[in-house]
Enzyme design. Structure first.
Site, PDB file in Angstrom:
ATOM      1  N   SER A 166     -25.065 -21.629  -5.536  1.00  0.00           N
ATOM      2  CA  SER A 166     -23.964 -21.723  -6.514  1.00  0.00           C
ATOM      3  C   SER A 166     -22.944 -22.788  -6.116  1.00  0.00           C
ATOM      4  CB  SER A 166     -23.258 -20.368  -6.671  1.00  0.00           C
ATOM      5  OG  SER A 166     -22.435 -20.088  -5.545  1.00  0.00           O
TER       6      SER A 166
ATOM      7  N   ASP B 227     -17.887 -11.014  -2.239  1.00  0.00           N
ATOM      8  CA  ASP B 227     -18.756 -12.162  -2.432  1.00  0.00           C
ATOM      9  C   ASP B 227     -19.038 -12.656  -1.006  1.00  0.00           C
ATOM     10  OD1 ASP B 227     -19.896 -13.576  -4.589  1.00  0.00           O
ATOM     11  OD2 ASP B 227     -18.499 -15.258  -4.348  1.00  0.00           O
TER      12      ASP B 227
ATOM     13  N   HIS C  62     -25.377 -21.798  -0.119  1.00  0.00           N
ATOM     14  CA  HIS C  62     -25.688 -21.024  -1.329  1.00  0.00           C
ATOM     15  C   HIS C  62     -25.877 -21.927  -2.550  1.00  0.00           C
ATOM     16  CE1 HIS C  62     -25.113 -17.989  -4.570  1.00  0.00           C
ATOM     17  NE2 HIS C  62     -25.811 -17.264  -3.703  1.00  0.00           N
TER      18      HIS C  62
ATOM     19  N   ALA D   9     -12.872 -12.484 -10.052  1.00  0.00           N
ATOM     20  CA  ALA D   9     -12.125 -13.029 -11.169  1.00  0.00           C
ATOM     21  C   ALA D   9     -12.511 -12.281 -12.451  1.00  0.00           C
ATOM     22  CB  ALA D   9     -12.464 -14.514 -11.344  1.00  0.00           C
TER      23      ALA D   9
ATOM     24  N   GLU E  43     -27.424 -16.183  -7.804  1.00  0.00           N
ATOM     25  CA  GLU E  43     -26.015 -15.976  -8.154  1.00  0.00           C
ATOM     26  C   GLU E  43     -25.881 -14.522  -8.553  1.00  0.00           C
ATOM     27  OE1 GLU E  43     -23.022 -16.232  -7.770  1.00  0.00           O
ATOM     28  OE2 GLU E  43     -22.402 -18.009  -8.893  1.00  0.00           O
TER      29      GLU E  43
ATOM     30  N   HIS F 203     -21.484 -15.289   0.859  1.00  0.00           N
ATOM     31  CA  HIS F 203     -22.531 -16.299   0.718  1.00  0.00           C
ATOM     32  C   HIS F 203     -22.944 -16.943   2.042  1.00  0.00           C
ATOM     33  CE1 HIS F 203     -22.098 -16.093  -3.577  1.00  0.00           C
ATOM     34  NE2 HIS F 203     -20.916 -16.642  -3.627  1.00  0.00           N
TER      35      HIS F 203
END
Ligand code: VGL
Ligand code: ZN
Length: 195
Positions: free
Chosen positions: A69, A61, A67, A146, A113, A63
């Site tokens: 999100s 991930d 970002h 996750a 996202e 960003h």
């Protein structure tokens, strides 16, 4: 013919001990290291030799600081995995296995996202899915963080693309225990094998 690869999703400090620290993260990292060991025994100790017979692909991930999100920009998550910060780094004990061409970033566009690692790209602009195809991979083992978000979306995209997907259930961490269990059950129902 069977051709295995391991995909390690988002085993990054913000998901381990940082702003989005997940349940079971330390245990998942340790179990992943044990799994890598178990698959590579007797192949010589050098990481580069191991990678020749058992490719390990990393998803990150990754960003920008603004970002969409992130809560402060209207999203649902605390700021996390900002490119260039410790939170965006792969766990130190896993890092020796990470090769630049087998490291795929996602979530780089501030407007989008992107939970799935499937379309993550390496520095040469190649996607994870594309590289797995190029390696003639048949079976993809998945671990990471996750369960409910990036692990799940990555597994489902791999499955849709026709790979046999094996989720390593000791090697995943999650935001919420119930959410994790539900996600695992739903993945199993789709034909992802839970191991
Ligand atoms: C993730 C929340 C936000 C994940 C990424 O890797 O599961 N979760 N960004
Ligand atoms: Zn994110």
């Amino acid at each position: 013919m069977r051709n295995n690869a391991l995909v390690v999703v988002d085993m990054l400090y913000d998901f381990i001990d940082g702003s989005l620290a997940c349940l079971n993260a330390d245990a998942a990292v340790k179990a992943t290291l044990r799994y890598i060991d178990s698959q590579t025994k007797g192949q010589g100790g050098e990481e580069h030799e191991i990678l020749d017979t058992f490719p390990i692909l990393f998803v990150r991930d990754h960003h920008p600081a603004d970002h969409s999100s992130f809560m402060e920009y209207g999203g649902t998550w605390p700021a996390h995995c900002v490119a260039g910060t410790r939170g965006a780094e792969i766990h130190d004990e896993l890092k020796p296995y990470a090769r630049e061409e087998l490291t795929f970033d996602k979530g780089c566009d501030k407007a989008v996202e992107q939970y799935s690692g499937f379309e993550g790209v390496n520095t040469a602009g190649q996607s994870l899915g594309e590289i797995l195809e190029l390696m003639d991979t048949t079976d993809v083992y998945v671990c990471g963080i996750a369960t409910e978000f990036c692990v799940r979306n990555t597994c489902e995209d791999l499955h849709k693309a026709g790979f046999r997907v094996h989720l390593l259930k000791e090697c995943i961490a999650y935001v919420d225990h119930q959410g994790h269990q539900k996600a695992v059950e739903e993945m199993a129902a789709k034909g992802i094998s839970i191991e």
